[in-house]
Each structure stands twice: as C-alpha cells, then as structure tokens.
Design a protein around this motif. Structure first.
Motif, short mmCIF file in Angstrom:
data_model
loop_
_atom_site.label_atom_id
_atom_site.label_comp_id
_atom_site.label_asym_id
_atom_site.label_seq_id
_atom_site.Cartn_x
_atom_site.Cartn_y
_atom_site.Cartn_z
N GLY A 40 9.48 -11.77 3.94
CA GLY A 40 8.59 -10.71 4.39
C GLY A 40 9.12 -9.32 4.11
O GLY A 40 8.36 -8.39 3.85
N GLU A 41 10.44 -9.17 4.14
CA GLU A 41 11.04 -7.86 3.91
C GLU A 41 10.98 -7.45 2.44
O GLU A 41 10.68 -6.29 2.12
CB GLU A 41 12.50 -7.89 4.37
CG GLU A 41 13.24 -6.57 4.22
CD GLU A 41 12.86 -5.54 5.27
OE1 GLU A 41 13.23 -4.37 5.11
OE2 GLU A 41 12.18 -5.90 6.26
N ILE A 44 7.37 -10.69 -0.43
CA ILE A 44 5.92 -10.46 -0.50
C ILE A 44 5.59 -9.10 -1.11
O ILE A 44 4.69 -9.00 -1.96
CB ILE A 44 5.27 -10.61 0.88
CG1 ILE A 44 5.52 -12.02 1.44
CG2 ILE A 44 3.78 -10.34 0.81
CD1 ILE A 44 4.92 -13.13 0.63
N PRO A 45 6.28 -8.00 -0.72
CA PRO A 45 6.01 -6.74 -1.41
C PRO A 45 6.24 -6.82 -2.92
O PRO A 45 5.47 -6.26 -3.70
CB PRO A 45 6.99 -5.76 -0.74
CG PRO A 45 7.21 -6.33 0.62
CD PRO A 45 7.20 -7.81 0.43
N SER A 48 3.34 -8.49 -4.50
CA SER A 48 2.20 -7.57 -4.63
C SER A 48 2.35 -6.69 -5.86
O SER A 48 1.37 -6.40 -6.56
CB SER A 48 2.08 -6.71 -3.37
OG SER A 48 1.71 -7.48 -2.25
N HIS A 122 4.98 -2.22 5.53
CA HIS A 122 4.79 -3.41 4.70
C HIS A 122 3.33 -3.85 4.70
O HIS A 122 2.78 -4.20 3.65
CB HIS A 122 5.68 -4.55 5.20
CG HIS A 122 7.12 -4.39 4.85
ND1 HIS A 122 7.92 -3.43 5.43
CD2 HIS A 122 7.92 -5.08 3.99
CE1 HIS A 122 9.15 -3.51 4.94
NE2 HIS A 122 9.18 -4.51 4.05
N THR A 126 0.95 -3.71 1.20
CA THR A 126 0.37 -4.93 0.64
C THR A 126 -1.15 -4.94 0.73
O THR A 126 -1.83 -5.39 -0.19
CB THR A 126 0.95 -6.18 1.32
OG1 THR A 126 0.81 -6.06 2.75
CG2 THR A 126 2.42 -6.35 0.98
N LEU A 147 -1.73 -12.47 0.42
CA LEU A 147 -0.34 -12.03 0.51
C LEU A 147 -0.15 -11.05 1.67
O LEU A 147 0.86 -11.13 2.40
CB LEU A 147 0.09 -11.35 -0.79
CG LEU A 147 0.28 -12.26 -2.01
CD1 LEU A 147 0.58 -11.42 -3.25
CD2 LEU A 147 1.41 -13.26 -1.78
N ALA A 148 -1.11 -10.15 1.86
CA ALA A 148 -1.01 -9.18 2.96
C ALA A 148 -1.06 -9.89 4.32
O ALA A 148 -0.36 -9.50 5.26
CB ALA A 148 -2.13 -8.15 2.86
N GLU A 151 2.25 -11.47 4.85
CA GLU A 151 3.21 -10.41 5.15
C GLU A 151 3.13 -10.00 6.62
O GLU A 151 4.16 -9.84 7.29
CB GLU A 151 2.93 -9.20 4.25
CG GLU A 151 3.81 -8.00 4.51
CD GLU A 151 5.26 -8.24 4.15
OE1 GLU A 151 6.11 -7.45 4.59
OE2 GLU A 151 5.56 -9.22 3.43
N ARG A 155 6.21 -10.34 9.41
CA ARG A 155 6.80 -9.18 10.10
C ARG A 155 6.81 -9.39 11.60
O ARG A 155 7.74 -8.97 12.29
CB ARG A 155 6.02 -7.91 9.74
CG ARG A 155 6.05 -7.55 8.27
CD ARG A 155 7.45 -7.42 7.74
NE ARG A 155 8.03 -6.13 8.06
CZ ARG A 155 9.30 -5.81 7.86
NH1 ARG A 155 10.13 -6.71 7.35
NH2 ARG A 155 9.77 -4.63 8.17
#
Length: 241
Positions: A40-41, A44-45, A48, A122, A126, A147-148, A151, A155
């Motif tokens: 997640g940190e 995933i970004p 994206s 984040h 995303t 994906l968002a 994410e 988080r």
C-alpha cells in the motif's frame, strides 16, 4: 475540525472500522501483514504510474491519438495537482492519525510520520489517476479505480488512516479531475496537436510500421506488359495446346 472528525458517532465508526481491519493482521502469517502494508505504501502507487504509462502507449496507437494523449496527460497532471491541493486541506484539518489517537491499540505495520491524517495522499493520487484515465479509456479507468480501492483498504489495514481519510482523498481527487477537465483539455489538446508537427511527434503518435514487414514476400500487381510471353528470353507458349 480534526477533533470533530475523531469524536462523535462518525469518529466511533471510523475507529471501529480501523480496529477491525487492522486487527486482521493478527490472523496472517508473519511477514505477510507488513508486506501488504508496504504494498500500500509503494506498490499500488507504482502500479498506478505504470497504468498511466500503459494508457499513454495505447493512446498513441489510436486514430484520435492527440486527444487521447492529452487526456492521459491530464490524468497525470490532475493527480499532481490534487496532491498539492491536499497540503492546505491537511494543514487546516490537522487530524491525528489512528496510531496517535489510540496509542497501544493499533498494530502499526510500517514506520510513519505523525503528520495530519486527513485526507490521504495515497488515496488522492490513485483515485485521481483512475478518474482521469476513465475519461479516456474506461477499461483502464476501471482497473485504476480497483487499484484505488485496494489502496484505501491497505492504508486502513496498516493503521495509518481512518476510512474517512480515504473517502476524503477520493472526493478531492474526483472533484479536481472532473471540475477542471474542460479547461485542461481545452489547453492540452491543441498543445499536444502542435507536438505532432515537431520532433516530439513520436510522443503523440506511434511511428507507422513499414508496409509488408514481417508478412512474407511482397506481391506486385500485374501490369499491361506482364504475363505470358512478356519476357523476351522466354518463348511464348502455345496457349491452345
């Protein structure tokens, strides 16, 4: 305003969701929980960003390449703009993070600053990429929205955000992308079209492949002087035989 978000019925629901989602880490094998938190940190970004790159490569091969590339460009710019707009929002709200609000009750899965929690950078980034891509390519946009969503969950799972922080980031991203899209596209589309007349044209349109490459020997049409008997070194065959 940060205390208002943390207190009351809404704050209790926020904390209940964080407590439950973060508590799932106790049931996972050792190392998997921290691996998901780092996904997640960073993961995933990065996904994206790669999705944004894939959308650009796809848009270059379409007949309406300048408009598509302009849309992809706006998705990236909108994500950066939404992050900038989140700076004053976080400074104004000044909401403590879950592990600060509830010391000893959160399994913090990664090291994190004790800065403002609302809204999530984040989630903002995303979702801005996802909504921007959805305006250009619905299939890739839906992948980005997925994906968002992952994410946002990760988080909360890591113990660094409340659900309302995630929803606030989604709302900010959506508002920036959609409200400014007409103005942005009115500027970016002519700009991208102008690039097609420069040395940067390959950034907008994929170079055309040479005809017949990789498709076997070329076939030449038969001309007026071609056919039986047209070669002076070859005697004409008796077609009636």
């Amino acid at each position: 305003m940060g205390s208002q978000l943390a207190d009351g019925a809404g704050g209790n629901v926020d904390w209940a969701v964080v407590h439950w989602v973060n508590g799932l880490a106790e049931h996972l094998p050792h190392g998997v929980d921290s691996g998901l938190a780092y996904l997640g940190e960073y993961g995933i970004p990065l996904a994206s960003v790669l999705l944004l790159l894939g959308a650009w490569l796809t848009a270059r091969r379409e007949s309406s390449a300048p408009a598509g590339v302009a849309g992809v460009l706006w998705a990236g710019l909108a994500a950066g703009l939404a992050l900038l707009m989140n700076i004053p929002v976080r400074a104004m709200v000044q909401r403590p993070r879950p592990f600060v609000d509830h010391p000893g009750q959160i399994d913090l899965l990664l090291k994190h600053q004790s800065n403002g929690s609302f809204a999530s950078d984040h989630a903002t980034f995303t979702m801005a990429v996802a909504i921007g891509l959805f305006l250009v390519n619905r299939r890739l946009g839906l992948v980005g929205i997925g994906l968002a969503a992952i994410e946002g969950f990760l988080r909360i799972f890591a113990g660094v955000h409340y659900p309302s922080d995630i929803l606030g980031g989604y709302a900010l991203a959506t508002a920036v992308v959609l409200l400014l899209a007409p103005i942005a596209m009115a500027v970016l589309t002519p700009f991208v079209q102008a690039l097609t007349r420069t040395a940067l044209a390959p950034l907008v349109r994929a170079p055309a492949r040479a005809a017949g490459r990789g498709r076997g020997p070329a076939v030449h049409p038969v001309g007026p002087g071609d056919g039986p008997g047209s070669d002076p070194e070859q005697p004409e065959q008796d077609l009636a035989a």
